[in-house]
Design a protein around this motif. Structure first.
Motif, PDB file in Angstrom:
ATOM      1  N   ILE A  63     -47.819  16.594  27.719  1.00 20.90           N
ATOM      2  CA  ILE A  63     -46.248  16.445  27.943  1.00 20.90           C
ATOM      3  C   ILE A  63     -45.649  17.099  26.554  1.00 20.90           C
ATOM      4  O   ILE A  63     -44.488  17.678  26.909  1.00 20.90           O
ATOM      5  N   ALA A  64     -45.439  16.434  25.960  1.00 18.28           N
ATOM      6  CA  ALA A  64     -44.268  16.107  25.204  1.00 18.28           C
ATOM      7  C   ALA A  64     -44.301  17.603  23.334  1.00 18.28           C
ATOM      8  O   ALA A  64     -43.253  17.967  23.585  1.00 18.28           O
ATOM      9  N   ILE A  65     -45.343  17.774  23.298  1.00 17.40           N
ATOM     10  CA  ILE A  65     -44.592  19.013  22.601  1.00 17.40           C
ATOM     11  C   ILE A  65     -44.527  20.215  22.814  1.00 17.40           C
ATOM     12  O   ILE A  65     -43.087  20.823  23.082  1.00 17.40           O
ATOM     13  N   PRO A  66     -44.758  20.791  24.386  1.00 21.40           N
ATOM     14  CA  PRO A  66     -43.730  22.051  25.188  1.00 21.40           C
ATOM     15  C   PRO A  66     -42.129  21.097  25.514  1.00 21.40           C
ATOM     16  O   PRO A  66     -42.050  21.773  25.869  1.00 21.40           O
ATOM     17  N   LEU A  67     -42.722  20.039  25.857  1.00 19.61           N
ATOM     18  CA  LEU A  67     -41.441  19.093  26.688  1.00 19.61           C
ATOM     19  C   LEU A  67     -40.575  19.365  24.862  1.00 19.61           C
ATOM     20  O   LEU A  67     -39.266  19.308  25.213  1.00 19.61           O
ATOM     21  N   GLY A  68     -40.714  19.003  24.607  1.00 19.59           N
ATOM     22  CA  GLY A  68     -39.664  18.788  23.449  1.00 19.59           C
ATOM     23  C   GLY A  68     -39.524  20.050  22.638  1.00 19.59           C
ATOM     24  O   GLY A  68     -37.883  19.850  21.772  1.00 19.59           O
ATOM     25  N   ILE A  69     -40.125  20.797  22.682  1.00 19.23           N
ATOM     26  CA  ILE A  69     -40.121  22.065  22.029  1.00 19.23           C
ATOM     27  C   ILE A  69     -39.035  23.499  22.757  1.00 19.23           C
ATOM     28  O   ILE A  69     -38.087  23.927  22.309  1.00 19.23           O
ATOM     29  N   TRP A  70     -39.317  22.617  24.183  1.00 20.83           N
ATOM     30  CA  TRP A  70     -38.352  23.215  25.161  1.00 20.83           C
ATOM     31  C   TRP A  70     -36.926  22.757  25.463  1.00 20.83           C
ATOM     32  O   TRP A  70     -36.013  23.490  25.538  1.00 20.83           O
ATOM     33  N   SER A  71     -36.805  21.689  24.977  1.00 20.07           N
ATOM     34  CA  SER A  71     -35.178  20.962  24.887  1.00 20.07           C
ATOM     35  C   SER A  71     -34.741  21.392  23.471  1.00 20.07           C
ATOM     36  O   SER A  71     -33.853  21.460  23.705  1.00 20.07           O
ATOM     37  N   ALA A  72     -35.579  21.563  22.274  1.00 22.81           N
ATOM     38  CA  ALA A  72     -35.290  21.706  21.120  1.00 22.81           C
ATOM     39  C   ALA A  72     -34.743  23.296  21.044  1.00 22.81           C
ATOM     40  O   ALA A  72     -33.081  23.334  20.459  1.00 22.81           O
ATOM     41  N   THR A  73     -34.822  24.303  22.114  1.00 23.07           N
ATOM     42  CA  THR A  73     -34.508  25.070  21.762  1.00 23.07           C
ATOM     43  C   THR A  73     -33.498  25.478  23.307  1.00 23.07           C
ATOM     44  O   THR A  73     -32.964  27.201  23.024  1.00 23.07           O
ATOM     45  N   LYS A  74     -33.507  24.977  23.804  1.00 19.28           N
ATOM     46  CA  LYS A  74     -32.097  24.889  25.551  1.00 19.28           C
ATOM     47  C   LYS A  74     -31.610  23.629  24.719  1.00 19.28           C
ATOM     48  O   LYS A  74     -31.459  23.288  26.205  1.00 19.28           O
ATOM     49  N   LYS A  75     -30.632  23.361  23.688  1.00 19.62           N
ATOM     50  CA  LYS A  75     -30.376  22.719  22.698  1.00 19.62           C
ATOM     51  C   LYS A  75     -28.633  22.482  24.229  1.00 19.62           C
ATOM     52  O   LYS A  75     -27.835  23.405  24.275  1.00 19.62           O
ATOM     53  N   ASN A  76     -28.722  20.722  24.409  1.00 22.57           N
ATOM     54  CA  ASN A  76     -27.379  20.979  25.419  1.00 22.57           C
ATOM     55  C   ASN A  76     -27.183  21.474  26.012  1.00 22.57           C
ATOM     56  O   ASN A  76     -26.346  21.433  27.513  1.00 22.57           O
ATOM     57  N   SER A  77     -28.751  22.207  26.653  1.00 21.67           N
ATOM     58  CA  SER A  77     -28.278  22.586  28.985  1.00 21.67           C
ATOM     59  C   SER A  77     -28.996  22.067  29.314  1.00 21.67           C
ATOM     60  O   SER A  77     -29.067  20.711  28.935  1.00 21.67           O
ATOM     61  N   ALA A  78     -29.216  22.471  30.671  1.00 23.81           N
ATOM     62  CA  ALA A  78     -28.816  21.020  31.555  1.00 23.81           C
ATOM     63  C   ALA A  78     -30.748  21.321  31.458  1.00 23.81           C
ATOM     64  O   ALA A  78     -31.150  19.819  31.667  1.00 23.81           O
ATOM     65  N   ILE A  79     -31.905  21.501  30.836  1.00 27.15           N
ATOM     66  CA  ILE A  79     -32.566  21.070  30.536  1.00 27.15           C
ATOM     67  C   ILE A  79     -33.062  20.662  29.691  1.00 27.15           C
ATOM     68  O   ILE A  79     -33.937  19.773  29.306  1.00 27.15           O
ATOM     69  N   ASP A  80     -32.462  20.116  28.415  1.00 30.90           N
ATOM     70  CA  ASP A  80     -32.409  19.280  27.701  1.00 30.90           C
ATOM     71  C   ASP A  80     -31.520  18.096  27.924  1.00 30.90           C
ATOM     72  O   ASP A  80     -32.229  17.101  27.583  1.00 30.90           O
TER      73      ASP A  80
END
Length: 305
Positions: free
Chosen positions: A111-128
């Motif tokens: 859960i954490a690795i893909p979610l953490g990477i995704w959140s970092a690459t989409k900084k300040n977006s709705a996903i983040d």
């Protein structure tokens, strides 16, 4: 590196000594187990005789000396509940706890690795925002409440998984999710922070300027260098995993070390409590040492002095 590992192994001895002293003191002041071992109508003579046979009539320092002599031989005494040596009972329950802990860490990493990477690459977006907010909420969610909700929904209402026990892989899913999601929430925030820091480095910008695809920039250059903080938090989560199993195993009646320890505390089975805490402490210390070794494997520039 070999000298460093040897020094760390030698440091384990005083740490375990201090932990054993604290546990012995806590157990010593917890109460007299003789009152639980004998019926209420037991005579005073029976009580004194049993207390003497267990060595509980001796002064504190003599009891502690006898305890340390046994500890040097890995003898924690005899469990009055099981009428046998405490350590084999603890070691018999240990595989179940390790199985649950490993499964929970796998769930957390998935859960954490893909979610953490995704959140970092989409900084300040709705996903983040959803990912970081969800991580905070999930971290604050009590394990026992989540476990009960999972049982009500997926075991009682839908009938997909067993309510409790250990046997097949289906018994493992709900306890692993209960324990792993809380750890994933903590790891997600660390992975996101580490990735954001690494992605601002010069070598990442250089990789992008060379025309590399974003997938390779993120996973080959950024994430690999962000792994050291991830390894740190993973090692630190070992104590959280072991501590979380105490509650999770009770909710799901998982026959592991956590359930055994809680039962031993309730019945004041001192030998089981001392042996369990000693084994848990050793596992946590060993995981911290393993994390230090992984640092060197991930980054050869790291030196141990």
């Amino acid at each position: 590196m070999g000298k460093y590992i040897m020094r760390r192994l030698l440091q384990i001895i005083p740490v375990l000594f201090i932990i054993s002293f604290i546990v012995f003191c806590l157990v010593y002041v917890a109460g007299d187990p003789v009152a639980l071992m004998l019926p209420e109508d037991a005579s005073q003579e029976d009580i004194l005789q049993l207390r003497e046979s267990l060595g509980l009539n001796e002064p504190f320092y003599i009891q502690y000396f006898n305890y340390m002599v046994g500890l040097a031989q890995l003898d924690f005494g005899e469990s009055f509940r099981y009428n046998t040596s405490a350590l084999p009972i603890v070691l018999e329950r240990l595989p179940a706890t390790i199985e649950l802990a490993v499964a929970a860490m796998i769930v957390a990493i998935m859960i954490a690795i893909p979610l953490g990477i995704w959140s970092a690459t989409k900084k300040n977006s709705a996903i983040d925002v959803v990912a970081t907010g969800g991580a905070v909420i999930w971290k604050a969610m009590p394990n026992f409440w989540l476990g009960i909700m999972l049982i009500l929904i997926f075991s009682v209402m839908l009938g997909w998984f067993p309510v409790s026990g250990r046997g097949t892989w289906s018994h493992l899913i709900l306890p692993a999710i209960t324990l792993g999601t809380g750890i994933a929430a903590e790891m997600t925030r660390f992975i996101r922070s580490s990735m954001l820091e690494i992605m601002n480095q010069d070598y990442v910008r250089t990789a992008r300027s060379k025309g590399l695809k974003e997938f390779f920039v993120i996973h080959k250059h950024a994430f690999r260098n962000a792994l050291i903080p991830v390894v740190t938090i993973t090692a630190l989560q070992t104590s959280t995993v072991v501590g979380g199993t105490l509650i999770t195993e009770s909710v799901f009646s998982w026959p592991g070390l956590g359930q055994l320890l809680i039962q031993a505390v309730n019945t004041r089975d001192m030998a089981i409590v001392q042996a369990s805490v000693f084994i848990i402490a050793f596992i946590v210390i060993a995981m911290n040492l393993l994390a230090d070794i992984l640092y060197k494997l991930l980054d050869p520039r790291i030196t141990f002095r």
